[in-house]
Design an enzyme around this catalytic site. Structure first.
Site, PDB file in Angstrom:
ATOM      1  N   LYS A 134       0.806  -1.194   0.000  1.00 44.69           N
ATOM      2  CA  LYS A 134       0.000   0.000   0.000  1.00 44.69           C
ATOM      3  C   LYS A 134       0.847   1.254   0.000  1.00 44.69           C
ATOM      4  O   LYS A 134       0.398   2.332  -0.342  1.00 44.69           O
ATOM      5  CB  LYS A 134      -0.893   0.039   1.257  1.00 44.69           C
ATOM      6  N   GLU A 139       8.177   2.295  -6.115  1.00 39.17           N
ATOM      7  CA  GLU A 139       8.327   1.890  -4.709  1.00 39.17           C
ATOM      8  C   GLU A 139       8.412   3.116  -3.818  1.00 39.17           C
ATOM      9  O   GLU A 139       9.048   4.109  -4.176  1.00 39.17           O
ATOM     10  CB  GLU A 139       9.599   1.060  -4.535  1.00 39.17           C
ATOM     11  N   ASP A 140       7.797   3.034  -2.646  1.00 37.16           N
ATOM     12  CA  ASP A 140       7.926   4.123  -1.692  1.00 37.16           C
ATOM     13  C   ASP A 140       9.301   4.116  -1.028  1.00 37.16           C
ATOM     14  O   ASP A 140       9.959   5.143  -0.916  1.00 37.16           O
ATOM     15  CB  ASP A 140       6.807   4.071  -0.640  1.00 37.16           C
ATOM     16  N   ASP A 143      14.248  -0.922   1.612  1.00 41.59           N
ATOM     17  CA  ASP A 143      14.854  -1.168   2.914  1.00 41.59           C
ATOM     18  C   ASP A 143      15.887  -2.291   2.748  1.00 41.59           C
ATOM     19  O   ASP A 143      17.011  -2.043   2.341  1.00 41.59           O
ATOM     20  CB  ASP A 143      13.763  -1.530   3.924  1.00 41.59           C
ATOM     21  N   LYS A 169      17.125   3.246   2.132  1.00 38.76           N
ATOM     22  CA  LYS A 169      17.976   3.221   3.316  1.00 38.76           C
ATOM     23  C   LYS A 169      19.226   2.395   2.980  1.00 38.76           C
ATOM     24  O   LYS A 169      19.214   1.165   3.133  1.00 38.76           O
ATOM     25  CB  LYS A 169      17.241   2.597   4.504  1.00 38.76           C
ATOM     26  N   PHE A 186      13.296   5.563  12.029  1.00 37.67           N
ATOM     27  CA  PHE A 186      11.933   5.077  11.775  1.00 37.67           C
ATOM     28  C   PHE A 186      11.145   6.209  11.110  1.00 37.67           C
ATOM     29  O   PHE A 186      10.763   7.177  11.753  1.00 37.67           O
ATOM     30  CB  PHE A 186      11.271   4.666  13.089  1.00 37.67           C
ATOM     31  N   VAL A 187      10.920   6.077   9.811  1.00 40.84           N
ATOM     32  CA  VAL A 187      10.228   7.130   9.064  1.00 40.84           C
ATOM     33  C   VAL A 187       8.773   6.755   8.803  1.00 40.84           C
ATOM     34  O   VAL A 187       8.447   5.590   8.583  1.00 40.84           O
ATOM     35  CB  VAL A 187      10.929   7.443   7.723  1.00 40.84           C
ATOM     36  N   ARG A 190       0.092   7.163   7.210  1.00 40.81           N
ATOM     37  CA  ARG A 190       0.208   7.168   5.748  1.00 40.81           C
ATOM     38  C   ARG A 190      -0.274   8.494   5.158  1.00 40.81           C
ATOM     39  O   ARG A 190       0.188   8.925   4.104  1.00 40.81           O
ATOM     40  CB  ARG A 190      -0.607   6.027   5.129  1.00 40.81           C
TER      41      ARG A 190
END
Length: 204
Positions: free
Chosen positions: A68, A124-125, A128, A156, A177-178, A190
């Site tokens: 999402k 992609e957001d 990681d 990251k 932690f974003v 969100r």
């Protein structure tokens, strides 16, 4: 094109400062703003222009949004594209702990069309570990597209476990932690129009 940010770039606030989350129903929950709304939109326009400039097919690029988290990004990205584009959506689930991926993936929602001969752009957001994206690239490559590129708003670098070729990256960010702009914690945050750092007291 990629902007590198560190924890020192985060705009932290103290007593008397405006709480960036308060206006969105999250008072006292964020520690800082990492990427402001205007900086996000400026970067998205630059990414869209770069993807369009590299497009050499008569067919529009097919943007594949990974649900999402990338919904906010793909919406603004598609509107910023100076050429026509088409949208598709996939939802995948990675097995692993709540905070890390094992790279074992199952498809929850697949594409609705054949991608044979198309230029596919995975939207992609955040990258990681890279494990899920690596799997997704292999899965889509097996379907016969003409080309597959990846555009990621955030990465990251220190968290990457699998090197994945990503042609377009907006920001390299620290391992903090974003949340915000599609990124969540327990399905919250969100809806924030910027990327912020979640206060440690919210998840520890």
């Amino acid at each position: 094109m990629t902007t590198t940010l560190t924890s020192d770039d985060a705009v932290r606030f103290g007593p008397g400062d405006v709480d960036p989350g308060a206006g969105y129903g999250y008072p006292g929950e964020l520690a800082a703003t990492l990427i402001a709304e205007n900086a996000l939109q400026e970067k998205i326009r630059a990414l869209a222009a770069a993807v369009a400039a590299d497009h050499d097919s008569e067919q529009p690029p097919l943007l594949v949004c990974v649900l999402k988290g990338a919904v906010m990004f793909v919406t603004d990205f598609a509107r910023a594209m100076p050429i026509p584009c088409e949208l598709e959506f996939m939802a995948v689930s990675s097995y692993g702990s709540a905070t890390s991926s094992s790279g074992v993936v199952r498809i929850l929602k697949d594409l609705d069309r054949d991608i044979t001969g198309r230029r596919v752009v995975i939207v992609e957001d955040i990258i990681d570990s890279g494990l899920t994206l690596s799997w997704l690239l292999k899965n889509l490559a097996s379907r016969g597209p003409a080309a597959i590129d990846v555009v990621a708003l955030l990465r990251k670098p220190e968290a990457v476990k699998v090197e994945v070729e990503v042609r377009y990256i907006g920001f390299d960010i620290p391992t903090d932690f974003v949340v915000g702009y599609g990124l969540d914690f327990a399905e919250r945050y969100r809806d924030l129009p910027f990327v912020g750092l979640l206060g440690e007291h919210m998840y520890r």
